[in-house]
Design a protein around this motif. Structure first.
Motif, PDB file in Angstrom:
ATOM      1  N   ILE A 164      18.548 -22.368 108.794  1.00 30.21           N
ATOM      2  CA  ILE A 164      18.747 -23.783 109.064  1.00 30.21           C
ATOM      3  C   ILE A 164      17.456 -24.304 109.683  1.00 30.21           C
ATOM      4  N   GLY A 165      16.963 -25.433 109.203  1.00 28.12           N
ATOM      5  CA  GLY A 165      15.734 -26.007 109.743  1.00 28.12           C
ATOM      6  C   GLY A 165      16.026 -27.087 110.760  1.00 28.12           C
ATOM      7  N   LEU A 166      15.248 -27.111 111.841  1.00 27.67           N
ATOM      8  CA  LEU A 166      15.347 -28.161 112.851  1.00 27.67           C
ATOM      9  C   LEU A 166      13.963 -28.762 113.061  1.00 27.67           C
ATOM     10  N   LEU A 167      13.896 -30.079 113.166  1.00 30.41           N
ATOM     11  CA  LEU A 167      12.619 -30.724 113.449  1.00 30.41           C
ATOM     12  C   LEU A 167      12.768 -31.699 114.601  1.00 30.41           C
ATOM     13  N   ASP A 168      11.684 -31.847 115.355  1.00 34.19           N
ATOM     14  CA  ASP A 168      11.681 -32.771 116.486  1.00 34.19           C
ATOM     15  C   ASP A 168      10.252 -33.230 116.743  1.00 34.19           C
ATOM     16  N   LYS A 217      18.474 -24.068 104.125  1.00 37.15           N
ATOM     17  CA  LYS A 217      19.718 -24.464 103.449  1.00 37.15           C
ATOM     18  C   LYS A 217      20.313 -25.735 104.031  1.00 37.15           C
ATOM     19  N   MET A 218      19.828 -26.148 105.200  1.00 41.75           N
ATOM     20  CA  MET A 218      20.334 -27.340 105.877  1.00 41.75           C
ATOM     21  C   MET A 218      19.245 -27.838 106.814  1.00 41.75           C
ATOM     22  N   LEU A 219      19.169 -29.160 106.981  1.00 42.11           N
ATOM     23  CA  LEU A 219      18.159 -29.745 107.861  1.00 42.11           C
ATOM     24  C   LEU A 219      18.834 -30.518 108.985  1.00 42.11           C
ATOM     25  N   ILE A 220      18.436 -30.220 110.216  1.00 45.19           N
ATOM     26  CA  ILE A 220      18.902 -30.963 111.376  1.00 45.19           C
ATOM     27  C   ILE A 220      17.731 -31.772 111.914  1.00 45.19           C
TER      28      ILE A 220
END
Length: 278
Positions: free
Chosen positions: A6-10, A67-70
């Motif tokens: 799962i990808g997270l960006l900030d 598979k998913m982006l937060i």
């Protein structure tokens, strides 16, 4: 078969508050996190620039086959979420709607406060989301532009931070809200100070933590959740700024001693995008 992460960006380290909750609720999942600390804060920037930066980070994470982006950033959520959801073929989750829903469930007096960056507050997305679902709710918004620089410089426990938080929230205290949404994922790092100023009768809503609750549901809905296995989870961190500063804050907040942190230059981010467009 390798687990899909799962990808997270900030915009910086704020999304680590989301990451911490994600690791707690989703222990079988792998995560890739990128914080754009070199260009932080996003709050004062024009919407189109924030959207551009968000695409930079998104393209980088897509290269990792997530598979998913937060979007673990309220300012980026306000600027770019609709476009990303429309274009990408993976689930994309922002932090504004989950935080809004939690505030509506929590308030007893229908008086909700929102604190966030200048960009988030100017977008009006929280007020729109709340009043759309509960029209009779009074929403009071306050931009707190000094909070993010304090956190990014690792001063969120300092005497300066206490003074800044106290001064920034005086106007909101007078509105007698019973629920306050921390509409920036950096702000939970200041939670003890914010709670002290607002008082024990005010319930604080962590928009990032609420987002992870939604992610958990979506993973099951799309049949994407990882089951417990002997295959190790990956937890990789990337920053466009100082690795040492990022690692210091992340290690303390996530309570992890061994962190794999890699520095990613802005030129590299732009290179990924340029290569894909040619």
């Amino acid at each position: 078969m390798k687990k899909q992460a799962i990808g997270l960006l900030d915009s910086g380290v704020g999304g680590l508050t989301v990451m911490k909750e994600a690791m707690k609720q989703l222990p079988n999942e792998s995560f890739y996190y990128i914080g754009d600390t070199a260009r932080c804060p996003y709050g004062p920037r024009p919407k189109e620039q924030v959207k551009e930066f968000t695409w930079d980070l998104t393209k980088f994470l897509l290269e990792k086959n997530i598979k998913m982006l937060i979007i673990a950033c309220n300012t980026a959520t306000a600027a770019a979420l609709p476009e990303l959801k429309k274009v990408l073929d993976i689930p994309v989750i922002g932090v504004i709607l989950p935080g809004s829903r939690a505030a509506i469930k929590t308030t007893q007096m229908n008086r909700i406060g929102i604190i966030g960056t200048e960009g988030t507050i100017l977008s009006g997305e929280y007020k729109k989301a709340i009043t759309k679902k509960q029209a009779n709710t009074s929403v009071f918004s306050q931009a707190c532009p000094k909070f993010v620089p304090l956190i990014e410089s690792n001063q969120f426990s300092s005497a300066i931070a206490k003074k800044v938080v106290t001064e920034s929230l005086q106007g909101l205290r007078k509105q007698k809200v019973d629920t306050l949404v921390m509409g920036c994922t950096h702000y939970p790092l200041l939670r003890p100070l914010i709670q002290n100023v607002m008082g024990d009768t005010v319930t604080l809503i962590d928009s990032g933590a609420e987002t992870v609750n939604e992610v958990s549901v979506l993973l099951d809905y799309y049949d994407m959740a990882e089951e417990k296995s002997e295959q190790p989870n990956e937890r990789k961190f990337y920053t466009t700024g100082s690795v040492n500063m990022f690692k210091e804050i992340a290690s303390d907040w996530l309570e992890l001693n061994e962190l794999e942190v890699e520095q990613v230059s802005i030129a590299r981010l732009k290179g990924i995008i340029d290569n894909e467009r040619t």
